[in-house]
Scaffold this motif. Sequence first.
Motif, PDB file in Angstrom:
ATOM      1  N   VAL A 148      37.441  23.261  33.980  1.00 36.57           N
ATOM      2  CA  VAL A 148      37.276  24.951  35.430  1.00 36.57           C
ATOM      3  C   VAL A 148      38.181  26.059  34.981  1.00 36.57           C
ATOM      4  CG1 VAL A 148      36.601  22.773  36.207  1.00 36.57           C
ATOM      5  CG2 VAL A 148      38.494  23.603  37.131  1.00 36.57           C
ATOM      6  N   VAL A 149      37.715  26.907  35.686  1.00 37.53           N
ATOM      7  CA  VAL A 149      38.626  27.832  35.904  1.00 37.53           C
ATOM      8  C   VAL A 149      38.692  28.374  37.453  1.00 37.53           C
ATOM      9  CG1 VAL A 149      37.633  29.351  33.680  1.00 37.53           C
ATOM     10  CG2 VAL A 149      36.615  29.755  35.607  1.00 37.53           C
ATOM     11  N   GLY A 150      39.180  29.457  37.455  1.00 38.44           N
ATOM     12  CA  GLY A 150      39.323  29.261  38.977  1.00 38.44           C
ATOM     13  C   GLY A 150      38.766  29.959  39.153  1.00 38.44           C
ATOM     14  N   LYS A 151      38.086  29.937  40.805  1.00 41.78           N
ATOM     15  CA  LYS A 151      36.666  30.346  41.280  1.00 41.78           C
ATOM     16  C   LYS A 151      37.396  29.949  42.814  1.00 41.78           C
ATOM     17  CE  LYS A 151      33.674  30.700  37.246  1.00 41.78           C
ATOM     18  NZ  LYS A 151      32.221  30.885  37.720  1.00 41.78           N
ATOM     19  N   GLU A 152      37.408  31.480  43.858  1.00 40.54           N
ATOM     20  CA  GLU A 152      38.118  31.034  44.932  1.00 40.54           C
ATOM     21  C   GLU A 152      36.719  31.728  46.139  1.00 40.54           C
ATOM     22  OE1 GLU A 152      41.616  32.531  46.365  1.00 40.54           O
ATOM     23  OE2 GLU A 152      42.693  32.151  45.006  1.00 40.54           O
ATOM     24  N   HIS A 210      41.600  24.604  32.543  1.00 41.44           N
ATOM     25  CA  HIS A 210      41.043  26.012  31.358  1.00 41.44           C
ATOM     26  C   HIS A 210      41.942  26.990  31.187  1.00 41.44           C
ATOM     27  CE1 HIS A 210      39.219  26.583  27.856  1.00 41.44           C
ATOM     28  NE2 HIS A 210      38.318  27.679  28.501  1.00 41.44           N
ATOM     29  N   SER A 211      41.757  27.524  32.761  1.00 41.84           N
ATOM     30  CA  SER A 211      42.596  28.862  32.814  1.00 41.84           C
ATOM     31  C   SER A 211      42.008  29.472  34.132  1.00 41.84           C
ATOM     32  CB  SER A 211      43.092  30.311  31.491  1.00 41.84           C
ATOM     33  OG  SER A 211      41.654  30.814  32.200  1.00 41.84           O
ATOM     34  N   LEU A 260      46.614  28.037  39.397  1.00 42.26           N
ATOM     35  CA  LEU A 260      44.818  26.946  38.790  1.00 42.26           C
ATOM     36  C   LEU A 260      45.267  25.060  39.415  1.00 42.26           C
ATOM     37  CD1 LEU A 260      42.517  25.944  37.608  1.00 42.26           C
ATOM     38  CD2 LEU A 260      43.079  25.915  35.822  1.00 42.26           C
ATOM     39  N   GLN A 261      46.422  25.146  38.886  1.00 41.98           N
ATOM     40  CA  GLN A 261      46.768  23.443  39.918  1.00 41.98           C
ATOM     41  C   GLN A 261      47.283  23.653  40.977  1.00 41.98           C
ATOM     42  OE1 GLN A 261      50.605  22.378  37.646  1.00 41.98           O
ATOM     43  NE2 GLN A 261      49.712  20.427  36.942  1.00 41.98           N
TER      44      GLN A 261
END
Length: 305
Positions: free
Chosen positions: A131-135, A156-157, A179-180
């Motif tokens: 996954v990617v970061g989506k807030e 993923h990033s 992301l983590q």
Amino acid sequence: MDAEQDAHFQLMKRLLVIIPLSAILILLILCVVLGVNLYEAKQELRALREQAVPAMAVGQASDSGEQSGELYTASGVDEFRRDASDADGTVSDTEDGIRKVYLTFDDGPSSNTGKILDILAEYDVKATFFVVGKEEERYQPLYKRIVEEGHTLAMHSYSHKYNEIYQSKESYVEDLTKLQEFLYDTTGVWCRYCRFPGGSSNTVSRVDMHELIGYLEEQDMSYFDWNVSSGDASSAYISPEAIVRNSTANLGEFHEAMILLHDASDKDSTVEALPRLIEQIQAMEDTKIVPITDDTGAIHHISND
């Protein structure tokens, strides 16, 4: 003269009406003709691309942009095949004689992730989501659902912006750490599995990829490339049938087959292909679909070994 002038005036009025109308009609006809030609050209191009897709080799170069695609190169794939094969070229058997197939989805979550999770649940199949970061609030339940339904949540990033992530080791570490921590705050899972945007063999990184691989090893994190490409990362249209063909044509070459798929918002064909893809894999003898775990073999395009 008055009658003649009046007739002339009436003629001019008619011409002032007829000429613009005629011009508009001609333009409309031209637009229709151009539209038909454009549609036919697109159909021909689509057909040509679909014919070409089955010939795509694992790791073939293709760039669909930062938001939904991967950058492929062939380096390392032949090496992986050699590592997975006996001297006679046949694929080595696993200890239990079972071929493992990993369905891996990059670039989500998106409006398509829920649909994919529904299909996986219907077939009782577990997958891996890089996954990617989506807030945005609408995506939070999808991260949680991936975990709650027994799939593997992987990184993923955060930004998926190649020009930022690969500026330096520091920029990559900053993005991955963000992301983590975001995923931990959202799901309670401290992710340790990664996939480099573009794969470890990408050709856009300004930092030596071995340096980034070394960092992951220091942090006790594992990265995974792929050895089977579905072709759905192409910016061009690809049919569900072509995705299924690409994903299954060479599965027999691997005792562990990791299929590259995407669950970005523009991957409707992937959603449509998924049921048939699962059914075909499940119909294969001595084959099962599994998520990435600590027991998953290293599938790398390049490595530090």
